[in-house]
Motif scaffolding. Structure first.
Motif, short mmCIF file in Angstrom:
data_model
loop_
_atom_site.label_atom_id
_atom_site.label_comp_id
_atom_site.label_asym_id
_atom_site.label_seq_id
_atom_site.Cartn_x
_atom_site.Cartn_y
_atom_site.Cartn_z
N MET A 299 -0.63 -4.25 8.07
CA MET A 299 -0.24 -3.18 7.16
C MET A 299 0.18 -1.92 7.93
N ILE A 300 -0.58 -1.56 8.98
CA ILE A 300 -0.27 -0.36 9.74
C ILE A 300 1.07 -0.49 10.46
N ASP A 301 1.32 -1.66 11.06
CA ASP A 301 2.58 -1.86 11.78
C ASP A 301 3.77 -1.73 10.85
N GLN A 302 3.66 -2.29 9.67
CA GLN A 302 4.75 -2.19 8.70
C GLN A 302 4.96 -0.74 8.28
N PHE A 303 3.88 -0.01 8.07
CA PHE A 303 3.97 1.40 7.68
C PHE A 303 4.65 2.20 8.78
N ILE A 304 4.30 1.94 10.03
CA ILE A 304 4.90 2.64 11.16
C ILE A 304 6.40 2.38 11.22
N ASN A 305 6.79 1.14 11.02
CA ASN A 305 8.21 0.79 11.06
C ASN A 305 8.98 1.46 9.93
N GLU A 306 8.42 1.43 8.74
CA GLU A 306 9.10 2.01 7.58
C GLU A 306 9.25 3.52 7.70
N HIS A 307 8.28 4.19 8.32
CA HIS A 307 8.30 5.65 8.42
C HIS A 307 8.76 6.15 9.78
N LYS A 308 9.17 5.19 10.64
CA LYS A 308 9.70 5.54 11.96
C LYS A 308 8.71 6.42 12.75
N LEU A 309 7.48 5.96 12.82
CA LEU A 309 6.42 6.69 13.50
C LEU A 309 6.18 6.10 14.89
N GLY A 310 5.57 6.89 15.76
CA GLY A 310 5.22 6.42 17.09
C GLY A 310 3.99 5.54 17.06
N SER A 311 3.78 4.83 18.17
CA SER A 311 2.64 3.90 18.25
C SER A 311 1.30 4.61 18.20
N ALA A 312 1.28 5.91 18.52
CA ALA A 312 0.02 6.66 18.49
C ALA A 312 -0.55 6.76 17.08
N PHE A 313 0.29 6.51 16.07
CA PHE A 313 -0.20 6.59 14.69
C PHE A 313 -1.27 5.55 14.42
N VAL A 314 -1.27 4.45 15.18
CA VAL A 314 -2.29 3.41 15.00
C VAL A 314 -3.68 4.01 15.18
N ASN A 315 -3.85 4.81 16.23
CA ASN A 315 -5.15 5.44 16.48
C ASN A 315 -5.51 6.42 15.39
N THR A 316 -4.51 7.22 14.96
CA THR A 316 -4.75 8.19 13.88
C THR A 316 -5.20 7.49 12.62
N ALA A 317 -4.52 6.40 12.29
CA ALA A 317 -4.86 5.65 11.08
C ALA A 317 -6.26 5.06 11.15
N ASN A 318 -6.56 4.41 12.27
CA ASN A 318 -7.86 3.74 12.39
C ASN A 318 -9.02 4.73 12.47
N GLU A 319 -8.82 5.83 13.18
CA GLU A 319 -9.92 6.76 13.40
C GLU A 319 -10.13 7.72 12.24
N TYR A 320 -9.03 8.12 11.57
CA TYR A 320 -9.14 9.18 10.57
C TYR A 320 -8.70 8.75 9.16
#
Length: 298
Positions: free
Chosen positions: A1-22
């Motif tokens: 789910m996170i990978d798809q969200f990152i692709n759709e919103h053109k976000l950097g890979s660092a968003f994975v940590n933000t999503a998981n931690e916060y």
């Protein structure tokens, strides 16, 4: 789910940590609060221009729907802007600075109240307002998305959402060149303050939970807002670029927002349920979680 969200919103890979931690723990807390409330649960998000409010709101909506099977409606304060003709009327009768959208007084707060109330009750299909920033006018109503109330969770984000009116003493001194040269008698900022107190603050009571993405200070807004405008330009055809702002226009534009942004940075953190402190690159460096809830149901 996170990978798809990152692709759709053109976000950097660092968003994975933000999503998981916060953001995922936050979404789980919201789901738990909604379950306990057993009614529509309203979440208000405050953050200055470019701070990531839309990304946070979209992620929460996606996660709450996919993982918790909740019906989520995401609203933006921006989508309730008055059209150009209405703002021109304000500019003619109140102050010329109201030609520019942004500050309290340039939103349709009556419509906002209606939408929030209808989302909490059973009723007919509801159309959700949508503003076209490139055209500087709302989209035609037949292009507004529709939902079927009630919603389980409503998320409303906005740059001044949650900010309270200032004292008369605070209004006297200009905060920038715009106010000094174009609002020398303080008529514009006094009217903005009156609108904030009369029409916006009563709506804050409809929120159950408050979040803040807290910028280090106002100096970051220019770069963040420039990034937003560049993304907007990249998403448009050449013919639609006429209302996309250049760097000089953005520098003037953000001065409309400076007073209330700085006021919010100084006063909101102690009144929010959760505050995410950001650095200049919008990385979360600190998280404050309060125990109490605020407001009532939507």
């Amino acid at each position: 789910m996170i990978d798809q969200f990152i692709n759709e919103h053109k976000l950097g890979s660092a968003f994975v940590n933000t999503a998981n931690e916060y953001y995922i723990p936050l979404a789980n807390r919201i789901a738990l609060h909604q379950k306990d409330a057993k009614k529509t649960f309203c979440v208000g998000i405050n953050g200055c221009q470019g701070s990531g409010k839309s990304t946070l709101g979209d992620f929460l909506g996606t996660y709450l729907y996919q993982i918790h099977a909740l019906k989520v409606v995401i609203l933006s304060l921006d989508d309730f802007y008055l059209d150009q003709q209405q703002r021109q009327q304000l500019a003619s009768t109140v102050h010329p600075l109201f030609r520019t959208r942004g500050v309290p007084g340039t939103h349709n707060t009556g419509l906002m109240h209606q939408v929030l109330e209808k989302l909490s009750g059973a009723g007919n299909t509801l159309a959700l307002p949508k503003f076209n920033k490139a055209a500087d006018n709302p989209y035609p109503t037949d292009q507004w998305a529709t939902v079927s109330p009630p919603a389980d969770v409503v998320i409303l984000e906005g740059w001044c959402w949650g900010v309270e009116a200032q004292s008369q003493a605070d209004l006297r001194k200009p905060v920038n060149q715009l106010e000094s040269l174009e609002d020398s008698d303080a008529a514009w900022r006094n009217y903005v303050n009156e609108q904030l107190y009369t029409h916006y603050q009563p709506l804050y009571k409809l929120m159950n939970y408050w979040l803040m993405l807290k910028a280090p200070d106002f100096s970051n807004v220019y770069n963040w807002r420039l990034e937003q405008e560049q993304k907007l330009a990249a998403s448009l055809t050449t013919m639609a670029h006429s209302n996309v702002m250049n760097a000089a226009q953005i520098e003037r534009f953000i001065q409309f927002y400076q007073r209330l942004t700085e006021h919010g940075l100084a006063t909101l953190p102690t009144r929010c349920n959760e505050v995410f402190e950001l650095d200049s690159k919008r990385t979360i460096i600190k998280h404050h979680l309060a125990a109490q809830l605020t407001g009532t149901s939507c």
